[in-house]
Design a protein around this motif. Sequence first.
Motif, short mmCIF file in Angstrom:
data_model
loop_
_atom_site.label_atom_id
_atom_site.label_comp_id
_atom_site.label_asym_id
_atom_site.label_seq_id
_atom_site.Cartn_x
_atom_site.Cartn_y
_atom_site.Cartn_z
N ASP A 47 24.39 -3.06 4.19
CA ASP A 47 23.07 -2.65 4.63
C ASP A 47 22.53 -1.42 3.92
OD1 ASP A 47 22.85 -4.77 6.38
OD2 ASP A 47 23.83 -3.68 7.99
N GLU A 48 22.99 -1.18 2.72
CA GLU A 48 22.46 -0.09 1.91
C GLU A 48 21.22 -0.59 1.17
OE1 GLU A 48 23.70 2.10 -2.18
OE2 GLU A 48 25.26 1.90 -0.67
N ILE A 49 20.12 0.10 1.32
CA ILE A 49 18.88 -0.32 0.69
C ILE A 49 18.83 0.21 -0.74
CG2 ILE A 49 16.36 -0.17 0.76
CD1 ILE A 49 16.65 0.14 3.82
N GLU A 50 18.61 -0.68 -1.67
CA GLU A 50 18.51 -0.33 -3.08
C GLU A 50 17.08 0.15 -3.37
OE1 GLU A 50 20.90 -0.31 -5.34
OE2 GLU A 50 22.40 -1.00 -3.90
N PRO A 51 16.87 1.43 -3.68
CA PRO A 51 15.52 1.96 -3.90
C PRO A 51 14.72 1.22 -4.96
CG PRO A 51 17.09 3.74 -3.74
CD PRO A 51 17.89 2.48 -3.79
N PHE A 52 15.35 0.90 -6.10
CA PHE A 52 14.61 0.23 -7.16
C PHE A 52 14.18 -1.17 -6.72
CE2 PHE A 52 14.24 -2.44 -10.94
CZ PHE A 52 13.28 -1.72 -11.64
N ALA A 53 15.08 -1.90 -6.07
CA ALA A 53 14.74 -3.25 -5.60
C ALA A 53 13.63 -3.19 -4.55
CB ALA A 53 15.98 -3.93 -5.03
N LEU A 54 13.70 -2.21 -3.67
CA LEU A 54 12.66 -2.06 -2.65
C LEU A 54 11.31 -1.77 -3.30
CD1 LEU A 54 11.74 -1.83 0.31
CD2 LEU A 54 12.41 0.59 0.22
N TYR A 55 11.30 -0.83 -4.23
CA TYR A 55 10.06 -0.45 -4.90
C TYR A 55 9.46 -1.62 -5.67
CZ TYR A 55 6.75 2.29 -7.63
OH TYR A 55 5.60 2.78 -8.20
N MET A 64 10.29 9.09 5.21
CA MET A 64 9.49 8.30 6.14
C MET A 64 8.82 7.12 5.44
SD MET A 64 7.96 11.24 8.68
CE MET A 64 6.77 10.15 9.39
N ARG A 65 8.28 7.33 4.26
CA ARG A 65 7.64 6.25 3.51
C ARG A 65 8.68 5.19 3.12
NH1 ARG A 65 2.81 6.18 1.05
NH2 ARG A 65 2.68 8.43 1.21
N PHE A 66 9.84 5.64 2.67
CA PHE A 66 10.91 4.72 2.28
C PHE A 66 11.29 3.81 3.45
CE2 PHE A 66 15.34 3.52 1.69
CZ PHE A 66 15.38 3.14 0.35
N ASN A 67 11.52 4.42 4.60
CA ASN A 67 11.90 3.63 5.77
C ASN A 67 10.77 2.70 6.24
OD1 ASN A 67 14.54 4.44 5.99
ND2 ASN A 67 14.03 6.21 7.23
N SER A 68 9.55 3.16 6.14
CA SER A 68 8.41 2.34 6.53
C SER A 68 8.30 1.11 5.63
CB SER A 68 7.13 3.17 6.47
OG SER A 68 6.01 2.36 6.71
N VAL A 69 8.39 1.33 4.33
CA VAL A 69 8.30 0.21 3.38
C VAL A 69 9.46 -0.76 3.60
CG1 VAL A 69 8.41 -0.43 0.93
CG2 VAL A 69 7.00 1.52 1.66
N ARG A 103 0.84 -1.21 0.00
CA ARG A 103 0.00 0.00 0.00
C ARG A 103 0.87 1.26 0.00
NH1 ARG A 103 -2.25 0.12 5.21
NH2 ARG A 103 -0.35 1.24 5.70
N ASP A 104 1.86 1.30 0.88
CA ASP A 104 2.69 2.51 1.00
C ASP A 104 3.57 2.74 -0.22
OD1 ASP A 104 1.52 2.93 3.44
OD2 ASP A 104 3.25 2.29 4.62
N ALA A 105 4.15 1.67 -0.77
CA ALA A 105 4.99 1.84 -1.95
C ALA A 105 4.16 2.18 -3.17
CB ALA A 105 5.80 0.57 -2.20
N SER A 106 2.97 1.62 -3.26
CA SER A 106 2.10 1.88 -4.41
C SER A 106 1.53 3.29 -4.41
CB SER A 106 0.95 0.87 -4.45
OG SER A 106 1.46 -0.44 -4.62
N ALA A 113 10.62 8.46 -6.41
CA ALA A 113 9.67 9.15 -5.53
C ALA A 113 9.66 8.51 -4.15
CB ALA A 113 8.28 9.14 -6.15
N LEU A 114 9.76 7.19 -4.10
CA LEU A 114 9.81 6.51 -2.81
C LEU A 114 11.07 6.91 -2.05
CD1 LEU A 114 8.63 4.42 -0.84
CD2 LEU A 114 9.88 2.65 -2.11
N GLU A 115 12.19 6.94 -2.74
CA GLU A 115 13.45 7.31 -2.10
C GLU A 115 13.43 8.74 -1.56
OE1 GLU A 115 18.21 6.84 -2.96
OE2 GLU A 115 16.90 7.28 -4.66
#
Length: 122
Positions: A91-99, A44-49, A28-31, A38-40
């Motif tokens: 521990d670096e979060i990849e924005p594209f992979a997360l999204y 707050m949304r990025f960390n929540s997801v 829901r949050d990523a969508s 935009a997520l990155e």
Amino acid sequence: MARIHADQRYRDETNLIRLVEHLERAHRDASAVASAEALEEDYMRFNSVAMDMVQVQESAKKLSDEFRSAVPELPWRELHALRNVIVHQYDEIEPFALYESATRDAAVLLTQLTPYVEAIED
């Protein structure tokens, strides 16, 4: 089908419910945003997801071998691999992979997992 003690069945069902709740929130949050960029940009949304997706994997990890073997059609390997897809080296979060995981992969997993959660008796 393997027999599972009632207490273990309860723990497994509780962890499966939590797993689906985390998937639903992450999806829901990523969508709610149009892209990984935009997520990155939304700290707050990025960390929540990211946290919800990590919790999906943690919940999956807590499920017993007996439970997983009782429902082999569920994507256990994919659930265990979610954290590794999201978190790159150091521990670096990849924005594209997360999204992608929280939008596309989570939707597929929810389709597969939701019927099992709905079948759990209160």
